[in-house]
Motif scaffolding. Sequence first.
Motif, PDB file in Angstrom:
ATOM      1  N   ARG A 108       0.828  -1.205   0.000  1.00 25.26           N
ATOM      2  CA  ARG A 108       0.000   0.000   0.000  1.00 25.26           C
ATOM      3  C   ARG A 108       0.859   1.251   0.000  1.00 25.26           C
ATOM      4  NH1 ARG A 108      -1.485   2.546   4.468  1.00 25.26           N
ATOM      5  NH2 ARG A 108      -1.212   0.636   5.648  1.00 25.26           N
ATOM      6  N   LEU A 109       1.873   1.301   0.855  1.00 22.93           N
ATOM      7  CA  LEU A 109       2.741   2.477   0.909  1.00 22.93           C
ATOM      8  C   LEU A 109       3.551   2.630  -0.372  1.00 22.93           C
ATOM      9  CD1 LEU A 109       3.989   2.277   4.616  1.00 22.93           C
ATOM     10  CD2 LEU A 109       2.246   3.809   3.663  1.00 22.93           C
ATOM     11  N   ARG A 110       3.953   1.504  -0.968  1.00 24.69           N
ATOM     12  CA  ARG A 110       4.645   1.591  -2.257  1.00 24.69           C
ATOM     13  C   ARG A 110       3.702   2.123  -3.335  1.00 24.69           C
ATOM     14  NH1 ARG A 110       6.534  -3.601  -0.788  1.00 24.69           N
ATOM     15  NH2 ARG A 110       5.278  -4.566  -2.429  1.00 24.69           N
ATOM     16  N   GLY A 111       2.454   1.687  -3.281  1.00 25.89           N
ATOM     17  CA  GLY A 111       1.474   2.190  -4.247  1.00 25.89           C
ATOM     18  C   GLY A 111       1.233   3.677  -4.096  1.00 25.89           C
ATOM     19  N   ILE A 112       1.127   4.143  -2.846  1.00 27.87           N
ATOM     20  CA  ILE A 112       0.951   5.577  -2.613  1.00 27.87           C
ATOM     21  C   ILE A 112       2.175   6.345  -3.110  1.00 27.87           C
ATOM     22  CG2 ILE A 112       0.671   7.358  -0.854  1.00 27.87           C
ATOM     23  CD1 ILE A 112      -0.895   5.308   0.806  1.00 27.87           C
ATOM     24  N   ILE A 142       2.187   9.288  -5.919  1.00 26.42           N
ATOM     25  CA  ILE A 142       2.790  10.614  -5.721  1.00 26.42           C
ATOM     26  C   ILE A 142       3.790  10.924  -6.831  1.00 26.42           C
ATOM     27  CG2 ILE A 142       4.358  11.919  -4.228  1.00 26.42           C
ATOM     28  CD1 ILE A 142       1.543  11.895  -3.179  1.00 26.42           C
ATOM     29  N   LEU A 143       4.577   9.935  -7.255  1.00 25.56           N
ATOM     30  CA  LEU A 143       5.546  10.166  -8.324  1.00 25.56           C
ATOM     31  C   LEU A 143       4.840  10.545  -9.629  1.00 25.56           C
ATOM     32  CD1 LEU A 143       8.109   7.293  -7.663  1.00 25.56           C
ATOM     33  CD2 LEU A 143       8.489   9.747  -7.371  1.00 25.56           C
ATOM     34  N   LEU A 144       3.723   9.881  -9.927  1.00 21.89           N
ATOM     35  CA  LEU A 144       2.973  10.233 -11.133  1.00 21.89           C
ATOM     36  C   LEU A 144       2.341  11.616 -11.003  1.00 21.89           C
ATOM     37  CD1 LEU A 144       1.345   6.749 -11.797  1.00 21.89           C
ATOM     38  CD2 LEU A 144       3.044   7.894 -13.240  1.00 21.89           C
ATOM     39  N   LEU A 145       1.861  11.938  -9.803  1.00 23.68           N
ATOM     40  CA  LEU A 145       1.323  13.279  -9.554  1.00 23.68           C
ATOM     41  C   LEU A 145       2.383  14.345  -9.796  1.00 23.68           C
ATOM     42  CD1 LEU A 145      -0.670  15.399  -8.314  1.00 23.68           C
ATOM     43  CD2 LEU A 145       0.266  14.772  -6.077  1.00 23.68           C
ATOM     44  N   THR A 146       3.543  14.181  -9.181  1.00 23.85           N
ATOM     45  CA  THR A 146       4.568  15.217  -9.275  1.00 23.85           C
ATOM     46  C   THR A 146       5.171  15.306 -10.674  1.00 23.85           C
ATOM     47  OG1 THR A 146       6.216  13.651  -8.422  1.00 23.85           O
ATOM     48  CG2 THR A 146       5.145  15.090  -6.831  1.00 23.85           C
ATOM     49  N   ALA A 167       6.815   7.027   7.501  1.00 25.53           N
ATOM     50  CA  ALA A 167       6.659   6.678   6.082  1.00 25.53           C
ATOM     51  C   ALA A 167       5.884   7.763   5.343  1.00 25.53           C
ATOM     52  CB  ALA A 167       5.963   5.327   5.962  1.00 25.53           C
ATOM     53  N   LYS A 168       4.833   8.255   5.951  1.00 23.64           N
ATOM     54  CA  LYS A 168       4.050   9.330   5.323  1.00 23.64           C
ATOM     55  C   LYS A 168       4.904  10.563   5.093  1.00 23.64           C
ATOM     56  CE  LYS A 168      -0.224  12.004   5.853  1.00 23.64           C
ATOM     57  NZ  LYS A 168       0.303  13.038   4.987  1.00 23.64           N
ATOM     58  N   HIS A 169       5.737  10.894   6.071  1.00 20.27           N
ATOM     59  CA  HIS A 169       6.588  12.076   5.928  1.00 20.27           C
ATOM     60  C   HIS A 169       7.576  11.894   4.779  1.00 20.27           C
ATOM     61  CE1 HIS A 169       8.257  15.841   7.425  1.00 20.27           C
ATOM     62  NE2 HIS A 169       9.447  15.335   7.156  1.00 20.27           N
ATOM     63  N   LEU A 170       8.150  10.707   4.667  1.00 21.63           N
ATOM     64  CA  LEU A 170       9.068  10.440   3.563  1.00 21.63           C
ATOM     65  C   LEU A 170       8.351  10.563   2.222  1.00 21.63           C
ATOM     66  CD1 LEU A 170      11.752   9.442   2.375  1.00 21.63           C
ATOM     67  CD2 LEU A 170      11.004   7.101   2.850  1.00 21.63           C
ATOM     68  N   ILE A 171       7.142  10.022   2.137  1.00 23.31           N
ATOM     69  CA  ILE A 171       6.381  10.088   0.892  1.00 23.31           C
ATOM     70  C   ILE A 171       6.011  11.530   0.560  1.00 23.31           C
ATOM     71  CG2 ILE A 171       4.181   9.467  -0.184  1.00 23.31           C
ATOM     72  CD1 ILE A 171       4.358   6.808   1.400  1.00 23.31           C
ATOM     73  N   ASP A 172       5.539  12.264   1.566  1.00 21.53           N
ATOM     74  CA  ASP A 172       5.061  13.634   1.334  1.00 21.53           C
ATOM     75  C   ASP A 172       6.179  14.623   1.039  1.00 21.53           C
ATOM     76  OD1 ASP A 172       2.491  12.808   1.739  1.00 21.53           O
ATOM     77  OD2 ASP A 172       2.287  13.653   3.740  1.00 21.53           O
ATOM     78  N   LEU A 189      -5.520   1.538  -5.202  1.00 23.02           N
ATOM     79  CA  LEU A 189      -5.066   1.927  -3.870  1.00 23.02           C
ATOM     80  C   LEU A 189      -6.120   1.680  -2.800  1.00 23.02           C
ATOM     81  CD1 LEU A 189      -3.032   5.224  -4.368  1.00 23.02           C
ATOM     82  CD2 LEU A 189      -2.205   3.011  -3.566  1.00 23.02           C
ATOM     83  N   GLU A 190      -7.380   1.919  -3.125  1.00 23.91           N
ATOM     84  CA  GLU A 190      -8.439   1.726  -2.131  1.00 23.91           C
ATOM     85  C   GLU A 190      -8.529   0.261  -1.726  1.00 23.91           C
ATOM     86  OE1 GLU A 190     -13.005   3.121  -1.303  1.00 23.91           O
ATOM     87  OE2 GLU A 190     -12.317   2.968  -3.369  1.00 23.91           O
ATOM     88  N   ARG A 191      -8.444  -0.650  -2.693  1.00 24.28           N
ATOM     89  CA  ARG A 191      -8.528  -2.082  -2.380  1.00 24.28           C
ATOM     90  C   ARG A 191      -7.309  -2.548  -1.603  1.00 24.28           C
ATOM     91  NH1 ARG A 191     -10.501  -2.017  -7.736  1.00 24.28           N
ATOM     92  NH2 ARG A 191      -8.492  -2.695  -8.574  1.00 24.28           N
ATOM     93  N   THR A 192      -6.131  -2.060  -1.976  1.00 26.66           N
ATOM     94  CA  THR A 192      -4.915  -2.439  -1.257  1.00 26.66           C
ATOM     95  C   THR A 192      -4.967  -1.961   0.174  1.00 26.66           C
ATOM     96  OG1 THR A 192      -3.673  -2.257  -3.319  1.00 26.66           O
ATOM     97  CG2 THR A 192      -2.395  -2.344  -1.286  1.00 26.66           C
ATOM     98  N   GLY A 193      -5.468  -0.729   0.390  1.00 26.20           N
ATOM     99  CA  GLY A 193      -5.575  -0.194   1.743  1.00 26.20           C
ATOM    100  C   GLY A 193      -6.482  -1.032   2.610  1.00 26.20           C
TER     101      GLY A 193
END
Length: 446
Positions: A242-246, A250-254, A371-376, A422-426
Amino acid sequence: MADVDGRVWRVARAIAPLQREELPGALWSAGLLFCALCSFYILRPLRDEMGTAGGVDGLPWLFSATFVVMLAAVPAYSWVVARFGRRTIVPLVYRFCALVLLGFVGLFALADGPVLVWTARSFFVWAAVYNLLVVSVFWELMADLWRREQGERLFGLVAAGGSAGAILGPLLTAALVPHLGAPALVLLAALFLEGAIACARGLMRSLRTGSSEHVQEVMSMDARPIGGGALAAFVLIARSPRLRGISLWILLLTTTATFAYFEQARIVKAAIADPAERTALFARADLAVNAISVALQGLAVGRIIPRLGVGWTLALLPVISLIGFVVLATSPVLAVLIGFQVLRRAADFSLAKPAREVLFTQAGREAKYKAKHLIDTAVYRGGDVAAGWLYSGLGALGAAAPGVCGVAAALCLPWAVLSRRLERTGANEQGESERSEGAGHSPANT
């Protein structure tokens, strides 16, 4: 604040499907984000003008410097949250940011010539770091305090407070920059951070008066350090699909956002020669984005996410981006660019951002803060760096605006598919997260 006036309650209930005992905490949360985003949006037009003045060719280097700073800061932040409770984290981080801003006040007031050029470049980097840092810390707190079901209903209202601050910020910049200059505006941004700290204290006070079992469990961990190691964020992401998917989302967003940003710098600089006019244009665009966002967040998002689900809500942004890049490829002019940027960013802030934050309410406490901080922060800016150099590479190969926009449009298709997954993985990982937390799990997971 605890005794909410009946009229306030009726208005709030008409806006969002919240329960009465949730209102004080939701309003303090909205006020906190209002101050934090007002602070940044005072700075954003100044940052964009400094980036535009340096030209598109210099942006990849600035984005790379931002990524390096972010990556270096992740272990330091993980060390802080491992040793301090959440009641300390927000004031500590926000006051550190305010001190850095005060340093820039002095530099802008005193620097001249080449020193001023390097000050402007450093400010561009810090503003990019600052934005993600103050917003990430806020949403980490939200994910820790609210359950997923609450987040789906309340995060739109909370985000509306941030958008209201993001409306005020560019208004202040557009009105004051011709008269006061950059130093005074940077000082004003630092003062708004103090307002954010006051709201954080109000939020904690309002929750301590709650009587529900969930609130009591949440507040019992208010002073408890998160624990873990300084590099735990990397391990947590590596182990969690899930965290890898998020992270990939984020990479596609940015990547797509950076392509749009570089096109913005190229088209705006070609169309408008005066730096003050460009700053005013950026401020007006920010105002339009946030006016749309506050309307959607305040009136619709709290009902859209529960009805569509997190996955479909996330997928709206890639679909809008796909359409926008196709239109921009056929007509790369200033009016089309500004219209696309306004719609894309409004969809991100009003729809995708609250839905994305709901995903983290299912994570364990260490994942929420580390993990969230690293992703964000670092993952987010890493996407900026990769996209910046990819954009430069396409330009070096002779790709014109239609080709660049075509590449961005192609990325929107897998981005939309990932949004649904992402919703299903979460949902699949929630039970595992709760079991791994054991007796010390966050009640936000229950």
